[in-house]
Design a protein around this motif. Structure first.
Motif, mmCIF file in Angstrom:
data_model
loop_
_atom_site.group_PDB
_atom_site.id
_atom_site.type_symbol
_atom_site.label_atom_id
_atom_site.label_comp_id
_atom_site.label_asym_id
_atom_site.label_seq_id
_atom_site.Cartn_x
_atom_site.Cartn_y
_atom_site.Cartn_z
ATOM 1 N N SER A 162 0.844 -1.208 0.000
ATOM 2 C CA SER A 162 0.000 0.000 0.000
ATOM 3 C C SER A 162 0.870 1.245 0.000
ATOM 4 O O SER A 162 0.408 2.319 -0.374
ATOM 5 C CB SER A 162 -1.032 0.040 1.123
ATOM 6 N N ASP A 163 2.138 1.101 0.384
ATOM 7 C CA ASP A 163 3.069 2.238 0.249
ATOM 8 C C ASP A 163 3.010 2.828 -1.168
ATOM 9 O O ASP A 163 3.017 4.042 -1.346
ATOM 10 C CB ASP A 163 4.516 1.785 0.515
ATOM 11 N N ARG A 221 4.702 -7.804 -0.912
ATOM 12 C CA ARG A 221 4.521 -6.388 -1.290
ATOM 13 C C ARG A 221 3.267 -6.256 -2.158
ATOM 14 O O ARG A 221 3.339 -6.112 -3.377
ATOM 15 C CB ARG A 221 5.752 -5.798 -2.011
ATOM 16 N N ASN A 253 -2.187 2.912 13.202
ATOM 17 C CA ASN A 253 -0.820 2.530 13.527
ATOM 18 C C ASN A 253 -0.114 3.783 14.041
ATOM 19 O O ASN A 253 -0.087 4.776 13.311
ATOM 20 C CB ASN A 253 -0.138 2.005 12.254
ATOM 21 N N ASP A 271 -7.482 3.872 5.372
ATOM 22 C CA ASP A 271 -6.405 2.882 5.317
ATOM 23 C C ASP A 271 -6.732 1.761 6.301
ATOM 24 O O ASP A 271 -6.527 1.907 7.503
ATOM 25 C CB ASP A 271 -5.081 3.569 5.656
ATOM 26 N N TYR A 281 -5.190 -2.865 9.007
ATOM 27 C CA TYR A 281 -5.368 -3.788 10.148
ATOM 28 C C TYR A 281 -6.804 -4.278 10.303
ATOM 29 O O TYR A 281 -7.187 -4.744 11.367
ATOM 30 C CB TYR A 281 -4.893 -3.095 11.441
ATOM 31 N N PHE A 314 0.739 6.421 10.770
ATOM 32 C CA PHE A 314 1.673 5.770 9.849
ATOM 33 C C PHE A 314 2.584 6.816 9.205
ATOM 34 O O PHE A 314 2.093 7.792 8.617
ATOM 35 C CB PHE A 314 0.835 5.066 8.784
ATOM 36 N N THR A 322 -4.124 -4.168 2.512
ATOM 37 C CA THR A 322 -2.821 -4.751 2.207
ATOM 38 C C THR A 322 -2.781 -6.223 2.598
ATOM 39 O O THR A 322 -3.530 -6.645 3.481
ATOM 40 C CB THR A 322 -1.702 -3.997 2.953
ATOM 41 N N SER A 379 0.002 -7.271 3.786
ATOM 42 C CA SER A 379 1.198 -7.293 4.641
ATOM 43 C C SER A 379 0.944 -7.770 6.070
ATOM 44 O O SER A 379 1.814 -8.385 6.669
ATOM 45 C CB SER A 379 1.822 -5.894 4.699
ATOM 46 N N LYS A 380 -0.217 -7.471 6.641
ATOM 47 C CA LYS A 380 -0.413 -7.762 8.059
ATOM 48 C C LYS A 380 -1.053 -9.124 8.297
ATOM 49 O O LYS A 380 -1.125 -9.590 9.414
ATOM 50 C CB LYS A 380 -1.240 -6.636 8.713
HETATM 51 C C1 LIG Z 1 1.786 -1.560 7.554
HETATM 52 C C2 LIG Z 1 0.882 -0.499 7.075
HETATM 53 C C3 LIG Z 1 0.562 -0.390 5.727
HETATM 54 C C4 LIG Z 1 1.050 -1.428 4.794
HETATM 55 O O1 LIG Z 1 1.987 -1.025 3.938
HETATM 56 P P1 LIG Z 1 2.444 -2.081 2.832
HETATM 57 O O2 LIG Z 1 3.205 -1.191 1.932
HETATM 58 O O3 LIG Z 1 1.204 -2.638 2.198
HETATM 59 O O4 LIG Z 1 3.253 -3.111 3.513
HETATM 60 C C5 LIG Z 1 -0.321 0.585 5.321
HETATM 61 N N1 LIG Z 1 -0.868 1.414 6.210
HETATM 62 C C6 LIG Z 1 -0.605 1.327 7.509
HETATM 63 C C7 LIG Z 1 -1.289 2.231 8.460
HETATM 64 C C8 LIG Z 1 0.292 0.384 7.977
HETATM 65 O O5 LIG Z 1 0.581 0.314 9.270
#
Ligand SMILES: *Cc1c(COP(=O)(O)O)cnc(C)c1O
Length: 357
Positions: free
Chosen positions: A89-90, A224, A163, A188, A191, A114, A214, A216-217
């Motif tokens: 998501s970055d 990615r 976050n 966003d 989570y 974040f 995402t 990622s979590k």
């Molecule tokens: C970890 C996180 C992301 C995820 O980023 P990725 O690039 O998908 O790993 C996005 N937003 C928040 C608030 C996060 O903590």
């Protein structure tokens, strides 16, 4: 005259520090909000076979159409909405910011939050406005409405659960903020898997809203892969800025595999939620610690000798995230990502030793 980076690269870039990722070899990782459980052994072989069949000599499907169809089905998404994938998501955040960049344009988020929103905004030289949360980390709706009125942001990030603070916001409060914003709002939901409620359905109510999620979590941090969900009229514009093959084939195949075996992922998520609640309960038994409630897979802990505690845990090869230099509201705070039961037990033993010493 010699040509140096300083004579070529923007002065504001030269002045910046890069985002730090510490070496974590041999450590218990409770610092990056990852899923502590690897993909179950029984599924690894099946995934390996899928990946072995990938034609790495060919470019990926630039539209990731098969994965997109699978994800739409997984989300139960109606045909009026589409998905745009980012390399994490970055990348979605960077695309959003690029798309609005211009003189005097403002991006807003609710701080502490974040750090990537600010990094991406600065990269495009946009004004980044952080509106402070309440001391208990809840969203100060009145203060945020006033800031929206004053700054007229083109882009507002709202992060439920947030976050690093782990708190969530109600659909009613989010809707008030969305209606007041003279630009695009991005919720966003990195989570959402760990939270009591999600806000995807708000797409039906608001025209100026996108939802970001995402992999990622939930166990796919190494893939990615992040994505935006919403009305195609927003996403087609962002798609013009997306680099053609941003999601590699291995990621597309592995993500589809995760969705096909989501029951295993869901079981891990459920385990993390239970482990988080147990860990928070146990940490609250240390009278020196203030442990904040959380709807995410991580949570904030406040402790008077926080730097000593942080260093002590690092010596014991337990990584947690320093939050004490993040924002004034996080004074004396660290952020802990929930580990496996075994890892959480090691953390608790180390903290117990710290206070005994
Ligand atoms: C970890 C996180 C992301 C995820 O980023 P990725 O690039 O998908 O790993 C996005 N937003 C928040 C608030 C996060 O903590």
């Amino acid at each position: 005259m010699s040509i140096t980076p300083a004579s070529v690269i923007r002065a504001d870039v030269i002045a910046q520090k890069a985002y730090q990722v510490h070496d974590s070899t041999g450590c218990i990782k409770m610092d990056a909000n990852e899923n502590p459980h690897p993909l179950p052994e029984s599924l690894r072989q099946a995934l390996a076979e899928k990946l072995a069949a990938v034609e790495l000599n060919r470019y990926p499907d630039g539209a990731a159409s098969q994965l997109k169809a699978r994800l739409k089905q997984h989300l139960g998404l109606s045909d009026q909405y589409d998905i745009l994938f980012g390399n994490g998501s970055d990348e979605c955040i960077a695309l959003l910011i690029q798309a609005i960049a211009g003189d005097g344009v403002k991006v807003m988020a609710l701080e502490p939050t974040f750090v990537v929103y600010g990094i991406a905004a600065r990269a495009q030289r946009l004004d980044y406005i952080g509106v402070e949360l309440n001391a208990d980390f809840s969203v100060n709706v009145e203060r945020t409405l006033a800031a929206i009125q004053e700054h007229q942001p083109k882009l507002l990030f709202i992060t439920p659960p947030n976050n690093p603070t782990g708190n969530i916001i109600s659909a009613e409060d989010v809707s008030r903020l969305i209606r007041a914003t003279p630009g695009l709002v991005v919720i966003d939901e990195a989570y959402e898997a760990f939270a009591s409620h999600r806000l995807l359905h708000l797409l039906d109510e608001h025209q100026n809203l996108l939802i970001m999620r995402t992999f990622s979590k939930i166990g796919g941090a190494g893939l990615r892969l992040g994505y935006l969900v919403g009305r195609p009229e927003w996403l087609v514009e962002l798609d013009k800025l997306r680099m053609p093959y941003n999601i590699n084939t291995l990621t597309q195949v592995a993500a589809e595999f995760m969705l096909d075996h989501y029951d295993a992922i869901q079981a891990q998520v459920d385990e993390v939620v239970t482990a988080r609640d147990n860990l928070i309960d146990k940490l609250r038994q240390f009278k020196e610690l203030t442990v904040y409630p959380s709807q995410a897979n991580m949570f904030v802990v406040r402790c008077p000798r926080v730097q000593a505690l942080h260093a002590y845990l690092r010596e014991r090869k337990i990584l947690v995230r320093q939050a004490y230099n993040w924002h004034p509201l996080l004074e004396n705070c660290i952020r802990i990502s929930t580990g496996t039961d075994a890892e959480n037990a090691v953390l608790l033993a180390a903290i117990s030793d710290f206070f005994a010493s």
